[in-house]
Scaffold this motif. Structure first.
Motif, PDB file in Angstrom:
ATOM      1  N   ALA A 311      33.787  70.237  21.942  1.00  0.00           N
ATOM      2  CA  ALA A 311      32.400  69.867  22.211  1.00  0.00           C
ATOM      3  C   ALA A 311      32.211  68.373  22.003  1.00  0.00           C
ATOM      4  O   ALA A 311      32.703  67.799  21.033  1.00  0.00           O
ATOM      5  N   GLY A 312      31.469  67.748  22.916  1.00  0.00           N
ATOM      6  CA  GLY A 312      31.118  66.345  22.789  1.00  0.00           C
ATOM      7  C   GLY A 312      32.324  65.430  22.824  1.00  0.00           C
ATOM      8  O   GLY A 312      33.361  65.748  23.396  1.00  0.00           O
ATOM      9  N   GLY A 313      32.176  64.276  22.214  1.00  0.00           N
ATOM     10  CA  GLY A 313      33.249  63.299  22.186  1.00  0.00           C
ATOM     11  C   GLY A 313      32.953  62.102  23.064  1.00  0.00           C
ATOM     12  O   GLY A 313      31.900  61.995  23.703  1.00  0.00           O
ATOM     13  N   MET A 314      33.905  61.222  23.088  1.00  0.00           N
ATOM     14  CA  MET A 314      33.769  59.976  23.819  1.00  0.00           C
ATOM     15  C   MET A 314      34.730  59.960  24.997  1.00  0.00           C
ATOM     16  O   MET A 314      35.916  60.262  24.832  1.00  0.00           O
ATOM     17  N   ILE A 315      34.211  59.686  26.170  1.00  0.00           N
ATOM     18  CA  ILE A 315      35.067  59.548  27.337  1.00  0.00           C
ATOM     19  C   ILE A 315      35.954  58.327  27.110  1.00  0.00           C
ATOM     20  O   ILE A 315      35.482  57.246  26.787  1.00  0.00           O
ATOM     21  N   SER A 316      37.233  58.501  27.261  1.00  0.00           N
ATOM     22  CA  SER A 316      38.173  57.489  26.804  1.00  0.00           C
ATOM     23  C   SER A 316      38.523  56.477  27.891  1.00  0.00           C
ATOM     24  O   SER A 316      37.807  56.316  28.877  1.00  0.00           O
ATOM     25  N   ASN A 317      39.639  55.800  27.692  1.00  0.00           N
ATOM     26  CA  ASN A 317      40.077  54.699  28.556  1.00  0.00           C
ATOM     27  C   ASN A 317      39.153  53.488  28.467  1.00  0.00           C
ATOM     28  O   ASN A 317      39.022  52.724  29.421  1.00  0.00           O
ATOM     29  N   ILE A 318      38.477  53.344  27.346  1.00  0.00           N
ATOM     30  CA  ILE A 318      37.575  52.222  27.150  1.00  0.00           C
ATOM     31  C   ILE A 318      37.747  51.678  25.737  1.00  0.00           C
ATOM     32  O   ILE A 318      38.120  52.410  24.829  1.00  0.00           O
ATOM     33  N   PRO A 319      37.495  50.412  25.515  1.00  0.00           N
ATOM     34  CA  PRO A 319      37.569  49.862  24.163  1.00  0.00           C
ATOM     35  C   PRO A 319      36.355  50.261  23.342  1.00  0.00           C
ATOM     36  O   PRO A 319      35.304  50.608  23.898  1.00  0.00           O
ATOM     37  N   PRO A 320      36.452  50.241  22.009  1.00  0.00           N
ATOM     38  CA  PRO A 320      35.321  50.679  21.169  1.00  0.00           C
ATOM     39  C   PRO A 320      34.042  49.902  21.403  1.00  0.00           C
ATOM     40  O   PRO A 320      32.947  50.440  21.224  1.00  0.00           O
ATOM     41  N   SER A 321      34.113  48.629  21.808  1.00  0.00           N
ATOM     42  CA  SER A 321      32.906  47.820  21.964  1.00  0.00           C
ATOM     43  C   SER A 321      31.995  48.322  23.070  1.00  0.00           C
ATOM     44  O   SER A 321      30.817  47.979  23.122  1.00  0.00           O
ATOM     45  N   THR A 322      32.500  49.167  23.959  1.00  0.00           N
ATOM     46  CA  THR A 322      31.675  49.676  25.064  1.00  0.00           C
ATOM     47  C   THR A 322      31.426  51.174  24.936  1.00  0.00           C
ATOM     48  O   THR A 322      31.198  51.862  25.917  1.00  0.00           O
ATOM     49  N   HIS A 323      31.450  51.683  23.687  1.00  0.00           N
ATOM     50  CA  HIS A 323      31.266  53.120  23.484  1.00  0.00           C
ATOM     51  C   HIS A 323      29.940  53.694  23.982  1.00  0.00           C
ATOM     52  O   HIS A 323      29.923  54.751  24.588  1.00  0.00           O
ATOM     53  N   PRO A 324      28.796  53.084  23.716  1.00  0.00           N
ATOM     54  CA  PRO A 324      27.532  53.799  23.900  1.00  0.00           C
ATOM     55  C   PRO A 324      27.324  54.526  25.217  1.00  0.00           C
ATOM     56  O   PRO A 324      26.835  55.650  25.201  1.00  0.00           O
ATOM     57  N   PRO A 325      27.681  53.994  26.374  1.00  0.00           N
ATOM     58  CA  PRO A 325      27.346  54.718  27.603  1.00  0.00           C
ATOM     59  C   PRO A 325      28.281  55.886  27.928  1.00  0.00           C
ATOM     60  O   PRO A 325      28.092  56.539  28.942  1.00  0.00           O
ATOM     61  N   ASP A 376      22.650  54.696  21.434  1.00  0.00           N
ATOM     62  CA  ASP A 376      22.759  53.530  20.553  1.00  0.00           C
ATOM     63  C   ASP A 376      23.828  53.697  19.479  1.00  0.00           C
ATOM     64  O   ASP A 376      23.948  52.854  18.586  1.00  0.00           O
ATOM     65  N   MET A 377      24.602  54.780  19.527  1.00  0.00           N
ATOM     66  CA  MET A 377      25.651  55.088  18.564  1.00  0.00           C
ATOM     67  C   MET A 377      25.112  55.191  17.140  1.00  0.00           C
ATOM     68  O   MET A 377      25.821  54.925  16.166  1.00  0.00           O
ATOM     69  N   ALA A 378      23.856  55.599  16.987  1.00  0.00           N
ATOM     70  CA  ALA A 378      23.276  55.826  15.665  1.00  0.00           C
ATOM     71  C   ALA A 378      23.782  57.161  15.118  1.00  0.00           C
ATOM     72  O   ALA A 378      23.879  58.159  15.845  1.00  0.00           O
ATOM     73  N   SER A 379      24.101  57.178  13.823  1.00  0.00           N
ATOM     74  CA  SER A 379      24.546  58.415  13.191  1.00  0.00           C
ATOM     75  C   SER A 379      23.419  59.435  13.147  1.00  0.00           C
ATOM     76  O   SER A 379      22.239  59.082  13.058  1.00  0.00           O
ATOM     77  N   GLN A 380      23.797  60.721  13.180  1.00  0.00           N
ATOM     78  CA  GLN A 380      22.837  61.812  13.267  1.00  0.00           C
ATOM     79  C   GLN A 380      22.899  62.709  12.027  1.00  0.00           C
ATOM     80  O   GLN A 380      23.913  62.750  11.325  1.00  0.00           O
ATOM     81  N   ASP A 381      21.793  63.447  11.776  1.00  0.00           N
ATOM     82  CA  ASP A 381      21.801  64.454  10.706  1.00  0.00           C
ATOM     83  C   ASP A 381      21.609  65.861  11.263  1.00  0.00           C
ATOM     84  O   ASP A 381      21.375  66.816  10.531  1.00  0.00           O
ATOM     85  N   THR A 382      21.704  66.011  12.561  1.00  0.00           N
ATOM     86  CA  THR A 382      21.466  67.291  13.223  1.00  0.00           C
ATOM     87  C   THR A 382      22.629  68.257  13.023  1.00  0.00           C
ATOM     88  O   THR A 382      23.799  67.885  13.111  1.00  0.00           O
ATOM     89  N   ILE A 383      22.305  69.528  12.744  1.00  0.00           N
ATOM     90  CA  ILE A 383      23.271  70.629  12.794  1.00  0.00           C
ATOM     91  C   ILE A 383      22.902  71.474  14.003  1.00  0.00           C
ATOM     92  O   ILE A 383      21.807  72.035  14.055  1.00  0.00           O
TER      93      ILE A 383
END
Length: 412
Positions: A311-325, A376-383
């Motif tokens: 579930a979820g995750g980050m689509i890869s092949n990109i550097p960390p600086s461009t994570h948000p989109p 915005d890559m803000a941390s979440q508290d959602t379960i």
């Protein structure tokens, strides 16, 4: 009267009836045999009867048939290990009587440390599966502040943390904490190498760590194994098909799986769509058995009895600086019984995805806790939880004690 002589019959012998030694058994007024011992009889298959189900501590011999006289359900003892028996339901009823397993919890989901905002950075949180209430601080702590630890490494009594990073320093520590009390984690051994972002899985007796990274340049391919009962250091028992970390592990009863992941030493190009599996044991080399729809990293892992989930995750092949989109909201599953590709079955919330979530598995649901949202890559508290059987989107069911991401998860 073989010699032609009529022998005298002592009639008093026929009158000596009862259930004692040397007595004749006489039917009662209902034409039934009175109560007496049948211990010396042979060729009779007994059924053990009780008003309730057997338990894992109902220590009878292999093959014993057990009848619940209240429900009418029947069980057969298929594993006879004192205090750890398995009773298989052989009627039309459901539910075998067997020990808990590390694949599905029934009571609590756990997550530990990660990148926590606010409270203790070494905190272990837990939340109730049945009640759906907010998480609580167990008051127990891990020994180190860390992120990117393994998930899905737990016995039926302990949760484990291993293969993580502490302030950009990789760790080889294996530590465990008890589910039954609020005791702090203790160091019980070491991994073969200093590594973080390993992909974990478990059997009832051993924990496994697959792959991982050693910073920005050195992905690992080891499958490491350590004993739950004896403690001690891990040993290298095999290899995953491609060196990588930051995917996630799942497990069936007989196989360990790893899905997704990245090789940080190749400019963040990845082999993140791979599903590997290996047979549990002292020799454990993986094979590539399918793909998971897209290259993805920082993904969760879950398991029902029949399928692995991510579930979820980050689509890869990109550097960390461009994570948000580039986060994804996909929930997908792949079969344990037949090798093959994963299929998309539902979505997480928010609709634009979440990465770095913490995964755990209940018998009927997968849970994703915390993480970072794509906007915005803000941390979440959602379960949030999703159904294994219904194929419906995840729902928000509770909140963590503190916002966090990159924590490890396990279940009890």
């Amino acid at each position: 009267m073989s010699d032609g002589t009529l022998q005298t019959l002592d009639i008093s012998m026929l009158e000596d009836v009862g259930t004692g030694a040397s007595q004749l058994i006489q039917l009662d007024s209902n034409a039934k045999i009175p109560a007496c011992s049948a211990a010396a009889l042979t060729g009779i298959s007994a059924v053990t009867k009780s008003a309730s189900d057997p338990t894992i501590s109902t220590n009878l011999s292999l093959g014993t048939v057990f009848q619940n006289t209240t429900s009418g359900e029947m069980y057969v003892c298929t594993v006879a290990t004192a205090g750890d028996n398995v009773w298989t339901n052989v009627g039309t009823g459901t539910g075998d009587i067997k020990p808990n397993n590390p694949r599905q919890g029934e009571v609590y989901g756990y997550l530990g440390a990660g990148n926590i905002s606010g409270p203790r950075a070494t905190m272990i949180q837990k939340f109730s599966y049945p009640s759906g209430t907010d998480a609580v601080d167990t008051t127990a702590d891990l020994s180190e502040v860390f992120s990117s630890g393994s998930g899905n490494v737990c016995s039926i009594t302990y949760g484990y943390s291993l293969g993580h990073q502490n302030n950009s320093i990789n760790s080889n520590v294996i530590e465990k904490f008890p589910f039954a009390s609020s005791a702090n984690a203790t160091d019980v051994g070491d991994l073969v190498v200093l590594v973080y972002g390993v992909m974990g899985c478990s059997t009832e007796t051993h924990g496994y760590a697959q792959g991982g990274g050693q910073g920005s340049a050195t992905p690992r391919n080891e499958i490491q194994r350590f004993s739950f009962s004896s403690g001690g250091d891990a040993s290298d028992v095999g290899d995953i098909t491609v060196a990588r970390g930051h995917g996630h592990g799942t497990m069936s009863e007989t196989y360990g799986y790893a899905h997704g992941g990245q090789n940080p030493g190749s400019g963040y190009s990845t082999w993140g769509d791979i599903i590997d599996k290996f047979a549990f044991g002292s020799s454990a080399t993986s094979t590539d058995v399918g793909d998971i729809l897209t290259d993805v990293i920082y993904v969760t892992g879950h398991q029902s009895l029949t399928h692995g989930y991510w579930a979820g995750g980050m689509i890869s092949n990109i550097p960390p600086s461009t994570h948000p989109p580039y986060c994804t909201e996909i929930i997908a599953k792949y079969s344990f019984s037949a090798d093959g590709n994963a299929v998309d079955v539902a979505n997480l919330i928010p609709a634009n995805g979440v990465a770095f979530g913490s995964g755990s598995s209940q018998t009927d649901y997968g849970y994703v806790s915390g993480g970072q949202r794509a906007t915005d890559m803000a941390s979440q508290d959602t379960i949030q939880k999703f159904s294994y059987s219904a194929g419906t989107n995840a729902t928000d069911v509770a909140n963590l004690v503190a916002v966090t991401h990159a924590a490890f998860g396990c279940q009890f």
